[in-house]
Design a protein around this motif. Sequence first.
Motif, PDB file in Angstrom:
ATOM      1  N   PHE A  21       4.194  12.291  -0.993  1.00  0.00           N
ATOM      2  CA  PHE A  21       3.057  11.926  -1.855  1.00  0.00           C
ATOM      3  C   PHE A  21       1.765  12.485  -1.274  1.00  0.00           C
ATOM      4  CE2 PHE A  21       4.870   7.707  -3.801  1.00  0.00           C
ATOM      5  CZ  PHE A  21       6.033   8.390  -4.143  1.00  0.00           C
ATOM      6  N   THR A  22       0.845  12.812  -2.174  1.00  0.00           N
ATOM      7  CA  THR A  22      -0.475  13.274  -1.762  1.00  0.00           C
ATOM      8  C   THR A  22      -1.538  12.565  -2.584  1.00  0.00           C
ATOM      9  OG1 THR A  22       0.404  15.463  -1.206  1.00  0.00           O
ATOM     10  CG2 THR A  22      -1.979  15.263  -1.454  1.00  0.00           C
ATOM     11  N   ILE A  23      -2.478  11.947  -1.899  1.00  0.00           N
ATOM     12  CA  ILE A  23      -3.584  11.271  -2.567  1.00  0.00           C
ATOM     13  C   ILE A  23      -4.816  12.163  -2.518  1.00  0.00           C
ATOM     14  CG2 ILE A  23      -4.343  10.073  -0.472  1.00  0.00           C
ATOM     15  CD1 ILE A  23      -5.075   7.667  -2.247  1.00  0.00           C
ATOM     16  N   SER A  24      -5.600  12.127  -3.594  1.00  0.00           N
ATOM     17  CA  SER A  24      -6.831  12.917  -3.607  1.00  0.00           C
ATOM     18  C   SER A  24      -7.855  12.236  -4.498  1.00  0.00           C
ATOM     19  CB  SER A  24      -6.564  14.348  -4.097  1.00  0.00           C
ATOM     20  OG  SER A  24      -6.052  14.347  -5.415  1.00  0.00           O
ATOM     21  N   LEU A  31       0.849  -1.189   0.000  1.00  0.00           N
ATOM     22  CA  LEU A  31       0.000   0.000   0.000  1.00  0.00           C
ATOM     23  C   LEU A  31       0.886   1.242   0.000  1.00  0.00           C
ATOM     24  CD1 LEU A  31      -2.777   1.464   0.450  1.00  0.00           C
ATOM     25  CD2 LEU A  31      -2.298   1.253   2.902  1.00  0.00           C
ATOM     26  N   VAL A  32       0.549   2.191  -0.865  1.00  0.00           N
ATOM     27  CA  VAL A  32       1.252   3.470  -0.903  1.00  0.00           C
ATOM     28  C   VAL A  32       0.441   4.530  -0.176  1.00  0.00           C
ATOM     29  CG1 VAL A  32       2.171   5.282  -2.392  1.00  0.00           C
ATOM     30  CG2 VAL A  32       2.343   2.872  -3.096  1.00  0.00           C
ATOM     31  N   ALA A  33      -0.824   4.638  -0.568  1.00  0.00           N
ATOM     32  CA  ALA A  33      -1.696   5.643   0.025  1.00  0.00           C
ATOM     33  C   ALA A  33      -3.149   5.249  -0.209  1.00  0.00           C
ATOM     34  CB  ALA A  33      -1.437   7.024  -0.575  1.00  0.00           C
ATOM     35  N   ALA A  34      -4.008   5.700   0.680  1.00  0.00           N
ATOM     36  CA  ALA A  34      -5.435   5.416   0.535  1.00  0.00           C
ATOM     37  C   ALA A  34      -6.230   6.634   0.958  1.00  0.00           C
ATOM     38  CB  ALA A  34      -5.824   4.197   1.367  1.00  0.00           C
ATOM     39  N   ALA A  35      -7.441   6.723   0.424  1.00  0.00           N
ATOM     40  CA  ALA A  35      -8.306   7.851   0.750  1.00  0.00           C
ATOM     41  C   ALA A  35      -9.746   7.378   0.845  1.00  0.00           C
ATOM     42  CB  ALA A  35      -8.182   8.941  -0.313  1.00  0.00           C
ATOM     43  N   ASN A  60     -14.000   8.372   1.199  1.00  0.00           N
ATOM     44  CA  ASN A  60     -14.890   9.382   0.615  1.00  0.00           C
ATOM     45  C   ASN A  60     -15.341  10.420   1.635  1.00  0.00           C
ATOM     46  OD1 ASN A  60     -16.633   7.784   2.076  1.00  0.00           O
ATOM     47  ND2 ASN A  60     -17.989   7.308   0.382  1.00  0.00           N
ATOM     48  N   ASN A  61     -14.877  10.316   2.867  1.00  0.00           N
ATOM     49  CA  ASN A  61     -15.154  11.362   3.860  1.00  0.00           C
ATOM     50  C   ASN A  61     -13.874  12.070   4.285  1.00  0.00           C
ATOM     51  OD1 ASN A  61     -14.030   9.331   5.349  1.00  0.00           O
ATOM     52  ND2 ASN A  61     -15.625   9.241   6.904  1.00  0.00           N
ATOM     53  N   GLY A  62     -12.831  11.968   3.446  1.00  0.00           N
ATOM     54  CA  GLY A  62     -11.658  12.806   3.638  1.00  0.00           C
ATOM     55  C   GLY A  62     -10.507  12.234   4.440  1.00  0.00           C
ATOM     56  N   ILE A  63     -10.615  10.993   4.871  1.00  0.00           N
ATOM     57  CA  ILE A  63      -9.516  10.386   5.608  1.00  0.00           C
ATOM     58  C   ILE A  63      -8.452   9.907   4.626  1.00  0.00           C
ATOM     59  CG2 ILE A  63      -8.845   8.488   7.126  1.00  0.00           C
ATOM     60  CD1 ILE A  63     -11.729   8.578   8.227  1.00  0.00           C
ATOM     61  N   THR A  64      -7.204  10.197   4.924  1.00  0.00           N
ATOM     62  CA  THR A  64      -6.108   9.712   4.094  1.00  0.00           C
ATOM     63  C   THR A  64      -5.113   8.931   4.951  1.00  0.00           C
ATOM     64  OG1 THR A  64      -4.894  11.786   4.370  1.00  0.00           O
ATOM     65  CG2 THR A  64      -6.276  11.575   2.406  1.00  0.00           C
ATOM     66  N   HIS A  65      -4.432   8.025   4.286  1.00  0.00           N
ATOM     67  CA  HIS A  65      -3.447   7.185   4.973  1.00  0.00           C
ATOM     68  C   HIS A  65      -2.268   6.992   4.030  1.00  0.00           C
ATOM     69  CE1 HIS A  65      -1.821   3.863   7.386  1.00  0.00           C
ATOM     70  NE2 HIS A  65      -1.631   3.244   6.226  1.00  0.00           N
ATOM     71  N   TYR A  66      -1.051   7.075   4.577  1.00  0.00           N
ATOM     72  CA  TYR A  66       0.144   6.938   3.757  1.00  0.00           C
ATOM     73  C   TYR A  66       1.111   5.933   4.359  1.00  0.00           C
ATOM     74  CZ  TYR A  66      -1.412  11.292   1.607  1.00  0.00           C
ATOM     75  OH  TYR A  66      -2.149  12.254   0.951  1.00  0.00           O
ATOM     76  N   ALA A  67       1.807   5.255   3.480  1.00  0.00           N
ATOM     77  CA  ALA A  67       2.921   4.437   3.947  1.00  0.00           C
ATOM     78  C   ALA A  67       3.994   5.378   4.505  1.00  0.00           C
ATOM     79  CB  ALA A  67       3.492   3.613   2.793  1.00  0.00           C
ATOM     80  N   ALA A  73     -16.387  14.292  -8.950  1.00  0.00           N
ATOM     81  CA  ALA A  73     -17.037  14.829 -10.156  1.00  0.00           C
ATOM     82  C   ALA A  73     -16.428  14.255 -11.428  1.00  0.00           C
ATOM     83  CB  ALA A  73     -16.937  16.345 -10.167  1.00  0.00           C
ATOM     84  N   LYS A  74     -15.154  13.874 -11.344  1.00  0.00           N
ATOM     85  CA  LYS A  74     -14.463  13.319 -12.515  1.00  0.00           C
ATOM     86  C   LYS A  74     -14.249  11.818 -12.395  1.00  0.00           C
ATOM     87  CE  LYS A  74     -11.956  17.596 -13.559  1.00  0.00           C
ATOM     88  NZ  LYS A  74     -10.627  18.234 -13.757  1.00  0.00           N
ATOM     89  N   ASN A  75     -14.803  11.212 -11.358  1.00  0.00           N
ATOM     90  CA  ASN A  75     -14.608   9.770 -11.131  1.00  0.00           C
ATOM     91  C   ASN A  75     -13.124   9.411 -11.142  1.00  0.00           C
ATOM     92  OD1 ASN A  75     -17.401   9.579 -11.168  1.00  0.00           O
ATOM     93  ND2 ASN A  75     -17.488   8.849 -13.276  1.00  0.00           N
ATOM     94  N   THR A  76     -12.313  10.251 -10.572  1.00  0.00           N
ATOM     95  CA  THR A  76     -10.863  10.098 -10.680  1.00  0.00           C
ATOM     96  C   THR A  76     -10.190  10.220  -9.318  1.00  0.00           C
ATOM     97  OG1 THR A  76     -10.895  11.019 -12.918  1.00  0.00           O
ATOM     98  CG2 THR A  76      -8.779  10.988 -11.793  1.00  0.00           C
ATOM     99  N   MET A  77      -9.160   9.413  -9.140  1.00  0.00           N
ATOM    100  CA  MET A  77      -8.299   9.507  -7.966  1.00  0.00           C
ATOM    101  C   MET A  77      -6.889   9.828  -8.449  1.00  0.00           C
ATOM    102  SD  MET A  77      -7.644   6.680  -4.977  1.00  0.00           S
ATOM    103  CE  MET A  77      -6.950   5.430  -6.068  1.00  0.00           C
ATOM    104  N   TYR A  78      -6.186  10.638  -7.700  1.00  0.00           N
ATOM    105  CA  TYR A  78      -4.853  11.063  -8.088  1.00  0.00           C
ATOM    106  C   TYR A  78      -3.822  10.673  -7.034  1.00  0.00           C
ATOM    107  CZ  TYR A  78      -7.546  14.170 -11.145  1.00  0.00           C
ATOM    108  OH  TYR A  78      -8.427  14.672 -12.069  1.00  0.00           O
TER     109      TYR A  78
END
Length: 119
Positions: free
Chosen positions: A67-70, A47-51, A53-60, A74-79
């Motif tokens: 790194f920043t996950i988002s 796992l590198v990072a997870a997010a 849908n209520n704004g919680i993020t987790h990183y290795a 609206a675009k059905n996209t994760m970055y």
Amino acid sequence: QVQLVESGGGLVQAGGSLRLSCVASESVEYIYAMGWYRQAPGKQRELVAAATNNGITHYANSVKGRFTISRDNAKNTMYLQMNNLKPEDTAVYHCNFATSDFKPIDDSWGQGAQVTVSS
């Protein structure tokens, strides 16, 4: 079944940046957790990072502060914005749906995005 397609990988020098995208074929607004995972040659997928849908993020620990996950519903996209890349970040990066403790849900993995960091 919702399909996920990764893009944005490439070759970059150490210290450089890349942004990965994971586009879903349908809305993922109600999917609780999604994550980025990577697999380097000869190593297990991690796992590198997870997010959520209520704004919680987790990183290795290895990527915290770089790194920043988002998620953009609206675009059905994760970055995954990756800064200050290191050679040890070289791997194939995949996105997937995740459990509440950020384990990948789907056993099938797409082609992923190859990230290569040169020293």
